[in-house]
Design a protein around this motif. Structure first.
Motif, PDB file in Angstrom:
ATOM      1  N   ASP A 197      -2.885 -87.311 -49.499  1.00 40.51           N
ATOM      2  CA  ASP A 197      -1.741 -87.243 -50.385  1.00 40.51           C
ATOM      3  C   ASP A 197      -2.143 -86.671 -51.738  1.00 40.51           C
ATOM      4  N   GLY A 198      -1.214 -85.993 -52.362  1.00 44.08           N
ATOM      5  CA  GLY A 198      -1.398 -85.568 -53.738  1.00 44.08           C
ATOM      6  C   GLY A 198      -0.941 -86.664 -54.682  1.00 44.08           C
ATOM      7  N   LEU A 199      -1.601 -86.784 -55.828  1.00 41.48           N
ATOM      8  CA  LEU A 199      -1.272 -87.819 -56.802  1.00 41.48           C
ATOM      9  C   LEU A 199      -0.687 -87.172 -58.047  1.00 41.48           C
ATOM     10  N   TRP A 200       0.208 -87.908 -58.703  1.00 39.65           N
ATOM     11  CA  TRP A 200       0.806 -87.424 -59.945  1.00 39.65           C
ATOM     12  C   TRP A 200       1.030 -88.583 -60.899  1.00 39.65           C
ATOM     13  N   PHE A 260      10.380 -96.117 -55.837  1.00 40.85           N
ATOM     14  CA  PHE A 260      11.354 -95.129 -55.420  1.00 40.85           C
ATOM     15  C   PHE A 260      10.664 -94.117 -54.513  1.00 40.85           C
ATOM     16  N   GLU A 261      11.464 -93.367 -53.771  1.00 43.50           N
ATOM     17  CA  GLU A 261      10.937 -92.280 -52.953  1.00 43.50           C
ATOM     18  C   GLU A 261      12.013 -91.221 -52.773  1.00 43.50           C
ATOM     19  N   LEU A 277       7.359 -85.716 -49.263  1.00 45.76           N
ATOM     20  CA  LEU A 277       7.841 -87.070 -49.532  1.00 45.76           C
ATOM     21  C   LEU A 277       7.162 -87.550 -50.800  1.00 45.76           C
ATOM     22  N   VAL A 278       7.943 -87.801 -51.828  1.00 46.77           N
ATOM     23  CA  VAL A 278       7.414 -88.276 -53.106  1.00 46.77           C
ATOM     24  C   VAL A 278       7.706 -89.770 -53.216  1.00 46.77           C
ATOM     25  N   ARG A 279       6.662 -90.542 -53.426  1.00 44.03           N
ATOM     26  CA  ARG A 279       6.796 -91.978 -53.673  1.00 44.03           C
ATOM     27  C   ARG A 279       6.240 -92.271 -55.060  1.00 44.03           C
ATOM     28  N   GLN A 297       2.441 -87.640 -53.428  1.00 42.12           N
ATOM     29  CA  GLN A 297       3.248 -86.620 -52.767  1.00 42.12           C
ATOM     30  C   GLN A 297       2.597 -86.286 -51.429  1.00 42.12           C
ATOM     31  N   THR A 298       3.389 -86.401 -50.353  1.00 39.55           N
ATOM     32  CA  THR A 298       2.893 -86.170 -48.996  1.00 39.55           C
ATOM     33  C   THR A 298       3.603 -84.962 -48.397  1.00 39.55           C
ATOM     34  N   ASP A 299       2.844 -84.106 -47.763  1.00 38.38           N
ATOM     35  CA  ASP A 299       3.415 -82.951 -47.068  1.00 38.38           C
ATOM     36  C   ASP A 299       3.970 -83.424 -45.723  1.00 38.38           C
ATOM     37  N   ILE A 300       5.299 -83.393 -45.569  1.00 43.06           N
ATOM     38  CA  ILE A 300       5.946 -83.850 -44.327  1.00 43.06           C
ATOM     39  C   ILE A 300       6.608 -82.683 -43.599  1.00 43.06           C
ATOM     40  N   SER A 301       6.145 -81.483 -43.866  1.00 39.94           N
ATOM     41  CA  SER A 301       6.756 -80.306 -43.243  1.00 39.94           C
ATOM     42  C   SER A 301       6.673 -80.373 -41.723  1.00 39.94           C
TER      43      SER A 301
END
Length: 746
Positions: A197-200, A260-261, A277-279, A297-301
């Motif tokens: 996952d990507g972090l922000w 939230f997501e 998917l942003v959580r 942030q997860t790539d759900i493509s």
């Protein structure tokens, strides 16, 4: 410098300090050089008689500057040993000054301050212990050489020990906390790496946004390509998703504990759109305002592609790729709603069924037949206008939805024209025709199933009128469809409510009129319409699948009634019972077991039962039919071929089928006196039956002239109104009771 296990000299030279520790040492070295020189002037003012050589101070200041300069060298070779050397030089210099000035309190204070600073900088408890021991040893050596110290060495040493021990405890606890934090950060980093996952992290007060390297990788960017401006994120969100993302991120109270997501699309660097998917979680101030957000942030493509494929597969036919019945009905429902809002915009549905497709299937095989269906689908697509739809409803049935049209018949003939060209399949050229039924919205529909029902009924009327033609549903057909629908519902209830009846038509020897058996014929005692003949409901039962329970009841009830008569009338022992089986019944995989079960249940002997099938049953699947016939014959059951000559020609199979009886259809008997050709046909059937050693039964014998003509041609057995109409069980029982004591042997 934070390893608790003190590294060796070689290891220490290879070791590297974190950037933040290098910066700390750099500033301390620079400030230390200034302080060393600056305090030289201070001490000369406070202690004019002090022994404090400038050479020492400039030497120490020079060492500080050298160490500070080494921190800028790429790779910083030898930097850590230089730092330890600097700490030793500074401490040794102050201890020497303390001895040169007889333990002056001002220099003692300076040693305490320097020891405290160095102790605070050291990040190893072992290094701190070594530094404290060396410092105390130096102070002890100096104190031993001073006869009259100005400050008690014992008291000073005690203070110094207390300070060193205090810093040892502080440093130890600090290092433990840092190790725990580092371990926690490592676990979190590993978890984030494992989750891919990507972090922000977004600080709303400062307007700064942190995006991890993996976050940037998801959108196809290198680490340095995206800065800390939030626009770098929100500018990549799909325009259609932007409002929803804003609502998801800033809608307080949406999730438990501020969580939230949001699922949305972001633009990849290659120009494509990726689903993510942003959580995250909100951080608020004392007034409840959001001041910070952080999350992943997860790539759900790929998941989205799977979901889209599942939805597509659920709504499309796997063979042709066309919409299936569910999707077609959904589109049809929308068309009905649109027509209700705009009555001037009419639609039409064309129901298409390929003619004799089973023959094609048997001829070329299932795989090639599937290729035909695919080719038909392609040709139907070529017939569509913009906005029209075509679907495969199942098997060889297709449906077209024509939007905003007032000429559906023209479109139907265009479809027929498109299908005229031969289909090249498996090295063969196949001609395929179709029967089409049209339902038009002007009839007034409220449900999609009603539209399909009328179009389907029109298609069946096209088949009944010769196939390869177009029929349009009208008011009469609509009323008939409604009547059939109502009749279907009532037929289901009829089986459950015991409304079905069996009538028995005698089969006799035409010359002597002796009774040899009965044919069981179904009737329906309808509560509102009275006694209904089989022609009114048997075709409907076959279409809807109700023929299975209806036919099963007829077989069971016929065997039960015959067995009852066998017990009541000795003459009935030599009579047989004929029961008709439909194609669907005969090809049912459990037919033989069910028939054996009925015979065992009723006690009716197998050799007294004759099952009648039509030629169309044989032609549906000759190999399977032959196997079933043999299994039934092996159990003693007799078989009859009904309506011989009216359907497909089965002459090629007749000699291989285990049959006992051929039945001449009533249509031949009724017309044989006016058509000499039919007499020839009947004579041929009787001769063929004799050559195969089969019984021949003529149906529909209504006059003495019919009976004499058939008898002259060699037909021995017959049934019809001349001998008796189909009888209710009570009437048939009275005939059995009146039989003479002796019957001609069958």
């Amino acid at each position: 410098m934070n390893d608790d296990a003190q590294p060796s000299g070689a290891e220490r030279r290879r070791a590297q300090l974190p950037d933040k520790d290098v910066l700390t040492v750099r500033w301390l070295a620079v400030l230390g050089s200034v302080a060393v020189v600056g305090f030289g002037y201070v001490y000369r003012v406070v202690l004019p008689q002090a022994h404090d050589p400038w050479s020492y101070r400039f030497g120490v200041a020079g060492v500080c500057l050298v160490v500070a300069a080494m921190s800028f060298i790429p790779g910083r070779p030898g930097f850590i040993p230089a730092v330890y050397t600097l700490f030793g030089v500074i401490t040794a210099w102050v201890v020497v000054l303390l001895g040169m000035n007889d333990f002056a309190p001002e220099y003692a204070l300076g040693l305490v301050v320097i020891s405290a600073i160095i102790s605070a900088v050291l990040r190893s408890t072992r290094a701190l212990a070594a530094y404290g021991a060396a410092t105390m040893a130096g102070v002890a050596l100096v104190a031993a050489r001073i006869p009259e110290p100005r400050v008690s060495p014992l008291l000073f040493g005690s203070y110094l020990v207390v300070i060193l021990v205090l810093f040892y405890v502080v440093v130890r606890n600090r290092l433990r906390a840092e190790r725990e934090i580092a371990a926690s950060e490592e676990r979190y980093a590993l978890a984030a790496q494992g989750a891919h996952d990507g972090l922000w992290d977004w600080d709303l007060r400062r307007g700064a946004l942190y995006l991890s390297p993996r976050w940037k990788e998801i959108v196809g960017c290198a680490d340095g390509e995206i800065g800390s401006d939030p626009a770098a994120w929100f500018g990549r969100i799909h325009p259609d998703d932007r409002a929803r993302v804003d609502a998801d991120l800033f809608r307080r109270g949406q999730g438990a504990d501020g969580l939230f997501e949001s699922e949305h699309r972001v633009r990849h660097s290659d120009g494509s759109w990726r689903w993510v998917l942003v959580r995250g979680v909100w951080v608020t101030d004392s007034r409840g305002a959001i001041v910070r957000m952080a999350g992943s942030q997860t790539d759900i493509s790929q998941r989205k592609r799977f979901e889209e494929q599942l939805v597509h597969d659920a709504l499309h036919d796997s063979l042709t790729g066309l919409p299936n019945r569910a999707l077609f009905l959904d589109r049809l429902e929308r068309a009905i709603a649109h027509t209700h809002r705009h009555p001037e915009r009419q639609f039409a549905v064309i129901f298409l069924d390929l003619d004799r497709f089973k023959v094609i299937n048997d001829r070329v095989g299932h795989l090639a037949a599937d290729q035909v269906l695919q080719a038909v689908a392609e040709r139907l697509l070529r017939c569509l206008r913009a906005g029209d739809s075509v679907a495969r409803l199942g098997g060889d049935e297709f449906a077209l939805l024509l939007e905003d049209t007032d000429e559906p018949a023209v479109a139907a003939h265009r479809v027929q024209h498109e299908l005229q060209a031969p289909f090249e399949v498996a090295g063969q050229q196949l001609l395929v025709t179709a029967s089409l039924g049209i339902a038009i919205s002007s009839t007034g529909f409220s449900r999609p199933v009603d539209v399909l029902r009328d179009a389907d009924a029109a298609m069946y009327r096209a088949k009944a009128r010769g196939r390869a033609r177009v029929e349009i549903a009208d008011a009469e057909l609509h009323a008939h469809s409604l009547s059939q629908l109502e009749l279907e519902s009532q037929l289901r209830e009829a089986v459950e409510n015991g409304e079905l009846r069996l009538h028995f038509q005698p089969i006799v020897v035409m010359e002597s009129r002796e009774l040899v058996g009965f044919e069981a014929l179904l009737r329906w005692q309808h509560p509102g319409r009275g006694l209904i003949g089989p022609e009114a409901f048997i075709p409907l039962a076959e279409q809807t699948g109700m023929i299975m329970p209806v036919g099963g009841w007829a077989l069971r009830e016929g065997c039960r009634q015959m067995q009852e008569w066998r017990g009541a009338y000795p003459e009935a022992h030599r009579l047989w019972l004929s029961v008709n089986l439909s194609s669907r019944q005969f090809l049912h995989p459990r037919l033989v077991q069910e028939i054996h079960g009925v015979l065992a249940e009723t006690g009716f002997p197998p050799d007294r039962l004759r099952l009648e099938i039509t030629e169309s049953v044989i032609m549906d699947d000759p190999a399977t039919v032959t196997q079933v016939l043999r299994r039934l014959r092996d159990s003693g059951i007799r078989m009859a071929l009904d309506d011989f000559g009216t359907g497909y020609s089965s002459l090629a199979y007749l000699h291989r089928l285990p049959l006992d009886t051929l039945k001449i259809d009533r249509s031949f008997v009724h017309q044989m006196h006016t058509d000499p050709a039919l007499q020839a046909v009947i004579q041929t059937v009787i001769s063929l039956s004799d050559s195969l050693r089969l019984d021949t039964v003529a149906e529909g014998v209504e006059t003495d002239e019919d009976a004499r003509a058939l008898h002259r041609m060699g037909c021995r057995l017959g049934q019809g109104f001349l001998f008796s109409r189909p009888l209710a069980p009570a009437d048939a029982g009275r005939i059995l009771a009146a039989l003479p004591a002796v019957l001609a042997a069958r």
